[in-house]
Design an enzyme around this catalytic site. Structure first.
Site, PDB file in Angstrom:
ATOM      1  N   SER A 162       0.854  -1.199   0.000  1.00 47.20           N
ATOM      2  CA  SER A 162       0.000   0.000   0.000  1.00 47.20           C
ATOM      3  C   SER A 162       0.888   1.246   0.000  1.00 47.20           C
ATOM      4  CB  SER A 162      -0.901   0.002   1.235  1.00 47.20           C
ATOM      5  OG  SER A 162      -0.094   0.211   2.395  1.00 47.20           O
TER       6      SER A 162
ATOM      7  N   ASP B 187      -1.220  -1.688  -3.985  1.00 46.02           N
ATOM      8  CA  ASP B 187      -2.584  -1.765  -3.450  1.00 46.02           C
ATOM      9  C   ASP B 187      -3.132  -0.346  -3.273  1.00 46.02           C
ATOM     10  OD1 ASP B 187      -4.784  -3.088  -2.327  1.00 46.02           O
ATOM     11  OD2 ASP B 187      -3.945  -3.015  -0.293  1.00 46.02           O
TER      12      ASP B 187
ATOM     13  N   ASP C  43      -7.105   3.179  -7.705  1.00 50.93           N
ATOM     14  CA  ASP C  43      -8.394   3.188  -7.003  1.00 50.93           C
ATOM     15  C   ASP C  43      -8.997   4.581  -7.090  1.00 50.93           C
ATOM     16  OD1 ASP C  43     -10.557   3.077  -5.391  1.00 50.93           O
ATOM     17  OD2 ASP C  43      -9.491   2.402  -3.592  1.00 50.93           O
TER      18      ASP C  43
ATOM     19  N   HIS D 231     -13.097  -2.999   4.421  1.00 48.61           N
ATOM     20  CA  HIS D 231     -11.735  -3.045   4.963  1.00 48.61           C
ATOM     21  C   HIS D 231     -11.719  -3.060   6.492  1.00 48.61           C
ATOM     22  CE1 HIS D 231     -10.751  -1.446   0.861  1.00 48.61           C
ATOM     23  NE2 HIS D 231      -9.843  -2.383   0.986  1.00 48.61           N
ATOM     24  N   GLY D 232     -10.692  -3.684   7.043  1.00 46.45           N
ATOM     25  CA  GLY D 232     -10.489  -3.649   8.481  1.00 46.45           C
ATOM     26  C   GLY D 232     -11.129  -4.834   9.198  1.00 46.45           C
TER      27      GLY D 232
ATOM     28  N   GLY E 134     -11.052  -6.283   1.077  1.00 44.97           N
ATOM     29  CA  GLY E 134     -11.715  -6.381   2.382  1.00 44.97           C
ATOM     30  C   GLY E 134     -12.183  -7.777   2.707  1.00 44.97           C
TER      31      GLY E 134
ATOM     32  N   SER F 282     -10.821 -10.204   4.797  1.00 44.33           N
ATOM     33  CA  SER F 282     -10.393 -10.904   6.015  1.00 44.33           C
ATOM     34  C   SER F 282     -11.614 -11.477   6.732  1.00 44.33           C
ATOM     35  CB  SER F 282      -9.637  -9.952   6.943  1.00 44.33           C
ATOM     36  OG  SER F 282      -8.295  -9.837   6.507  1.00 44.33           O
TER      37      SER F 282
ATOM     38  N   SER G 123      -5.951  -7.678   7.164  1.00 44.23           N
ATOM     39  CA  SER G 123      -6.299  -7.608   8.603  1.00 44.23           C
ATOM     40  C   SER G 123      -6.063  -8.934   9.321  1.00 44.23           C
ATOM     41  CB  SER G 123      -7.758  -7.182   8.776  1.00 44.23           C
ATOM     42  OG  SER G 123      -7.942  -5.874   8.298  1.00 44.23           O
TER      43      SER G 123
HETATM   44  P1  13P Z   1      -8.888  -6.664   4.927  1.00 42.50           P
HETATM   45  O1  13P Z   1      -8.846  -5.435   5.766  1.00 42.50           O
HETATM   46  O2  13P Z   1     -10.235  -7.329   5.001  1.00 42.50           O
HETATM   47  O3  13P Z   1      -7.800  -7.616   5.208  1.00 42.50           O
HETATM   48  O4  13P Z   1      -8.720  -6.198   3.398  1.00 42.50           O
HETATM   49  C1  13P Z   1      -7.451  -5.948   2.863  1.00 42.50           C
HETATM   50  C2  13P Z   1      -7.517  -5.262   1.531  1.00 42.50           C
HETATM   51  O5  13P Z   1      -8.526  -5.156   0.893  1.00 42.50           O
HETATM   52  C3  13P Z   1      -6.259  -4.718   1.018  1.00 42.50           C
HETATM   53  O6  13P Z   1      -6.457  -4.019  -0.174  1.00 42.50           O
HETATM   54  O1  G3H Z   2      -6.817  -1.951   2.140  1.00 40.39           O
HETATM   55  C1  G3H Z   2      -5.859  -1.575   2.805  1.00 40.39           C
HETATM   56  C2  G3H Z   2      -4.823  -2.503   3.295  1.00 40.39           C
HETATM   57  O2  G3H Z   2      -5.257  -3.212   4.411  1.00 40.39           O
HETATM   58  C3  G3H Z   2      -3.554  -1.768   3.550  1.00 40.39           C
HETATM   59  O3  G3H Z   2      -3.660  -1.020   4.693  1.00 40.39           O
HETATM   60  O4  G3H Z   2      -3.031   1.260   3.927  1.00 40.39           O
HETATM   61  O5  G3H Z   2      -2.910   0.628   6.359  1.00 40.39           O
HETATM   62  O6  G3H Z   2      -1.260  -0.304   4.714  1.00 40.39           O
HETATM   63  P1  G3H Z   2      -2.652   0.233   4.944  1.00 40.39           P
HETATM   64 ZN    ZN Z   3      -8.371  -3.048  -0.300  1.00 38.44          ZN
END
Ligand code: 13P
Ligand code: G3H
Ligand code: ZN
Length: 311
Positions: A50, A82, A104, A180-181, A214, A216, A259
């Site tokens: 990221s 990412d 994005d 996410h998260g 997202g 996880s 996550s």
């Molecule tokens: P999670 O937060 O569900 O792991 O998603 C990660 C993600 O989408 C990274 O781009």
């Molecule tokens: O979707 C986001 C990923 O979980 C990356 O998270 O931007 O905190 O590194 P971050």
């Molecule tokens: Zn993502």
């Protein structure tokens, strides 16, 4: 084998009814944990970075770590940006050795999303790099951007064909209820992805690789472990793994997981310090943390993605 793009991976995954795991990397132990699991299971892999990871660990360090993993494992590995949020960031990653980038622009109006995605695609394709784009908005936190559930929106299937035709993107992230998260669904509710939207998208874009962000699952044993060792994670709920497995058997070729790795790592380190309050050598607590990441990724590859043995 050098770093690869996702083109061949996605072709095989689409036909084979499985998905490739895209795991976020921020440091050496995370890269090692993920790639050791993939090597043991002979699984193709996407390692993603990221904007925040790049700011934390530095582009060159991350590239060298991933190159080391390629050398050590001999696996087909794609290095992916990412959530790229600008042409300049995507260009910098393309120029700096990434084989795949995400632009994005999903929070922008449709025409602006198309224009920016098209600009990135032109530059990327000229340099042999593939592009993931996004339509629809996920809730949750990524980098410093926090999208509230009420501001998220499902992908409109009637838009996807025009978007892909006009941008020339190589894969498309869609919003079908993931976020996410670690706090994806309200405690006490039953998480349900919108498979009707995924089916409609698949019908309109036959053979085209779809991406789920997202994704996880927020294993409750790790939430419990964190809370039993001094943490406070109330009501953390993720996407059920059987629903992800179903998505992987459909048009979804890339599933993003970050996550769950954070939870595994943090839970392990918290427990370690509770059990060994006098320890202070980072190798002592990072070793079990790396092993926990490896076990988590092995589970995802085998039980969720179905990409074991597909390298
Ligand atoms: P999670 O937060 O569900 O792991 O998603 C990660 C993600 O989408 C990274 O781009
Ligand atoms: O979707 C986001 C990923 O979980 C990356 O998270 O931007 O905190 O590194 P971050
Ligand atoms: Zn993502």
């Amino acid at each position: 084998m050098p770093l690869v793009t996702t083109t061949e991976m996605f072709e095989k995954a689409y036909k084979g009814g499985y998905a490739i795991g895209a795991f976020n990397v921020n440091n050496m132990e995370i890269v090692q944990g993920i790639t050791e699991a993939a090597a043991d299971l002979n699984a193709p892999l996407i390692l993603q970075v990221s904007k925040g990871a790049r700011a934390y660990a530095n582009h060159t360090y991350l590239i060298k770590l991933v190159e080391a993993a390629v050398e050590e494992t001999g696996l087909p590995i794609a290095l992916h940006l990412d959530h790229g949020d600008s042409f300049e960031l995507c260009k910098s990653c393309i120029d700096g050795g990434f084989t795949s980038v995400m632009i994005d622009a999903s929070s922008k109006p449709f025409e602006d999303n198309i224009a920016l995605t098209r600009q990135v695609v032109e530059y990327a394709h000229d340099h042999g790099v593939v592009v993931e784009a996004e339509l629809g908005t996920l809730a949750g936190i990524e980098d410093e951007v926090n999208v509230k559930a009420e501001d998220s929106s499902y992908t409109r299937p009637e838009d996807v064909q025009e978007f892909v035709d006009r941008t020339g993107c190589d894969s498309l992230a869609i919003a079908i209820g993931t976020s996410h998260g670690a706090y994806k669904f309200k405690p006490g509710t039953k998480p349900q992805l919108r498979f009707d939207i995924l089916e409609d998208v698949e019908r309109r874009l036959p053979g085209f690789p779809i991406v789920l962000h997202g994704s996880s699952s927020v294993p409750q044993e790790f939430v419990k472990m964190i809370n039993e060792n001094g943490g406070n994670m109330p009501g953390a709920i993720g996407v059920p793994e059987d629903q992800l497995r179903k998505a992987a058997s459909m048009a979804v070729c890339k599933i993003n997981i970050d996550s769950d790795l954070r939870l595994a790592m943090t839970a392990t380190i918290r427990q370690y310090f509770n059990e060994h309050p006098d320890h202070f050598d980072p190798r002592q607590y990072l070793k079990p943390a790396r092993a926990a990441i490896k076990a988590m990724v092995a589970h995802k590859i085998t039980d969720v993605l179905g990409c074991d043995g597909k390298a």
